[in-house]
Design an enzyme around this catalytic site. Structure first.
Site, PDB file in Angstrom:
ATOM      1  CG  MET A  61     -26.255  -6.950  -3.517  1.00  0.00           C
ATOM      2  SD  MET A  61     -27.163  -5.692  -4.432  1.00  0.00           S
ATOM      3  CE  MET A  61     -27.265  -4.397  -3.215  1.00  0.00           C
ATOM      4  CD  GLU A  62     -24.194 -12.992   2.552  1.00  0.00           C
ATOM      5  OE1 GLU A  62     -24.553 -13.518   3.623  1.00  0.00           O
ATOM      6  OE2 GLU A  62     -23.049 -13.098   2.082  1.00  0.00           O
ATOM      7  CG  ASP A  63     -24.944  -6.156   4.758  1.00  0.00           C
ATOM      8  OD1 ASP A  63     -24.959  -7.280   5.311  1.00  0.00           O
ATOM      9  OD2 ASP A  63     -23.983  -5.371   4.828  1.00  0.00           O
ATOM     10  NE  ARG A  64     -32.550  -3.177  -1.179  1.00  0.00           N
ATOM     11  CZ  ARG A  64     -32.711  -2.559  -2.357  1.00  0.00           C
ATOM     12  NH1 ARG A  64     -31.658  -2.195  -3.055  1.00  0.00           N
ATOM     13  NH2 ARG A  64     -33.914  -2.296  -2.810  1.00  0.00           N
TER      14      ARG A  64
ATOM     15  NE  ARG B  36     -38.568  -3.350 -21.798  1.00  0.00           N
ATOM     16  CZ  ARG B  36     -39.338  -2.423 -22.343  1.00  0.00           C
ATOM     17  NH1 ARG B  36     -39.320  -2.219 -23.645  1.00  0.00           N
ATOM     18  NH2 ARG B  36     -40.130  -1.689 -21.579  1.00  0.00           N
TER      19      ARG B  36
ATOM     20  CG  ASP C  18     -30.303  -9.744  -4.290  1.00  0.00           C
ATOM     21  OD1 ASP C  18     -29.099  -9.624  -4.556  1.00  0.00           O
ATOM     22  OD2 ASP C  18     -31.192  -9.074  -4.851  1.00  0.00           O
TER      23      ASP C  18
ATOM     24  CG  HIS D  13     -41.712  -6.463 -22.131  1.00  0.00           C
ATOM     25  ND1 HIS D  13     -42.682  -5.501 -21.950  1.00  0.00           N
ATOM     26  CD2 HIS D  13     -40.765  -6.215 -21.195  1.00  0.00           C
ATOM     27  CE1 HIS D  13     -42.333  -4.722 -20.930  1.00  0.00           C
ATOM     28  NE2 HIS D  13     -41.170  -5.125 -20.465  1.00  0.00           N
TER      29      HIS D  13
END
Length: 322
Positions: free
Chosen positions: A50-53, A102, A48, A189
């Site tokens: 977002m490094e901390d997450r 979507r 990802d 979908h």
């Protein structure tokens, strides 16, 4: 006195069933946990931006490895961590806002995919890619184009979830378990998905034979409302809790199992349908596909009514219009 004496001279064996999940949002983590709980991989990688997450999710999972049968969970924003993946599940991208269709998400997510897909291929050229991000049919096409992989190795989660919702709701009305109701939702979908009423059955008994009007406006049992509820259900869940994640997570783990265990089970997933049912464009939409170790091993050609084929073509046109 040495505690452990190594016998094998070589370094550790490479993983044989490595699964990577790209995106550690609500959907990505639901997929991850479902895959881990079903013992489907010998190594799991998370990626990802977002490094901390990302680090937090990795540590949280690692602390629970004692209770799982997977020995290794790794994570990094650098795709090198995904090397030698057998299957890569892509859940990254921007999320559907309340009331947003979507298809409205397209451009926002195509840009994200331009960064992701080449990196996946760089480190795992022999992988199969399972696309989950919405709008899934369009993004599966985009992934196929960006990856250069053969079409059987690029799969969209497609209507596997729509079909599960459909089977659950129909079975609920009949007072039976969802697995005992056979029914398929094909096509996009999303809003133009096609319920195959001609193929709905319980214990081999065809529902359309019992009630020829099933799924039409003249249906006394109002089954058409069930398909409408399937289409609306995601919007309702998003309205209530902000996102959907558990059902899609279970659905993805089910597809993962068919692929990594080479099961050749049939699932409604998004695949390239050119030249089928008179569709002339290179569009991806859901048809019943045999999923095995090579990805989509084959496509089952369902006998559809003329009306259903027309709906499927309409579904294809909607997607190709993008």
């Amino acid at each position: 006195q040495k505690l452990i004496t190594p016998l094998a001279s070589s370094s550790a064996e490479p993983p044989r069933n490595k699964v990577t999940v790209v995106g550690v949002g609500q959907v990505g983590m639901a997929c991850t946990v479902s895959i881990l709980l079903r013992d489907l991989c010998d190594e799991l990688a998370l990626v990802d931006v977002m490094e901390d997450r990302l680090k937090g999710e990795m540590m949280d999972l690692q602390h629970g490895l004692l209770f799982l049968k997977t020995s290794k969970v790794v994570a990094d924003k650098d795709y090198a961590v995904t090397a030698n993946s057998r299957l890569v599940v892509v859940t990254a991208g921007v999320r559907q806002q309340e009331g947003e269709s979507r298809l409205n998400l397209v451009q926002r997510n195509v840009n994200v995919f331009k960064c992701i897909i080449p990196q996946i291929i760089k480190y795992s050229p022999n992988c199969t890619i399972l696309v989950v991000s919405n709008p899934v049919d369009v993004l599966t096409y985009v992934t196929w184009k960006l990856s250069g992989l053969p079409k059987h190795r690029v799969i969209g989660s497609g209507t596997n979830l729509d079909s599960a919702r459909f089977r659950y709701m129909m079975a609920e009305r009949l007072g039976i378990h969802a697995s005992s109701f056979s029914g398929w939702v094909l096509g996009e979908h999303g809003d133009t998905s096609v319920p195959v009423w001609s193929g709905a059955s319980v214990a081999g008994v065809n529902l359309q034979k019992l009630n020829p009007a099933i799924g039409t406006d003249g249906d006394k049992e109002q089954r058409k409302a069930t398909h409408k509820a399937v289409v609306d259900s995601a919007y309702e869940v998003i309205k209530l809790k902000g996102y959907t994640n558990w059902a899609i997570g279970f659905s993805v783990a089910d597809l993962t199992e068919s692929i990594v265990k080479n099961l050749s089970r049939v699932h409604p997933v998004s695949t390239m349908v050119k030249d089928m049912f008179g569709i002339g464009e290179e569009v991806f939409l859901s048809l019943p596909c045999v999923l095995n170790g090579s990805g989509v091993g084959s496509v089952v050609y369902m006998t559809l009514t003329d009306a259903e084929v027309a709906q499927l073509k309409k579904s294809a046109d909607t997607l190709w219009g993008i």
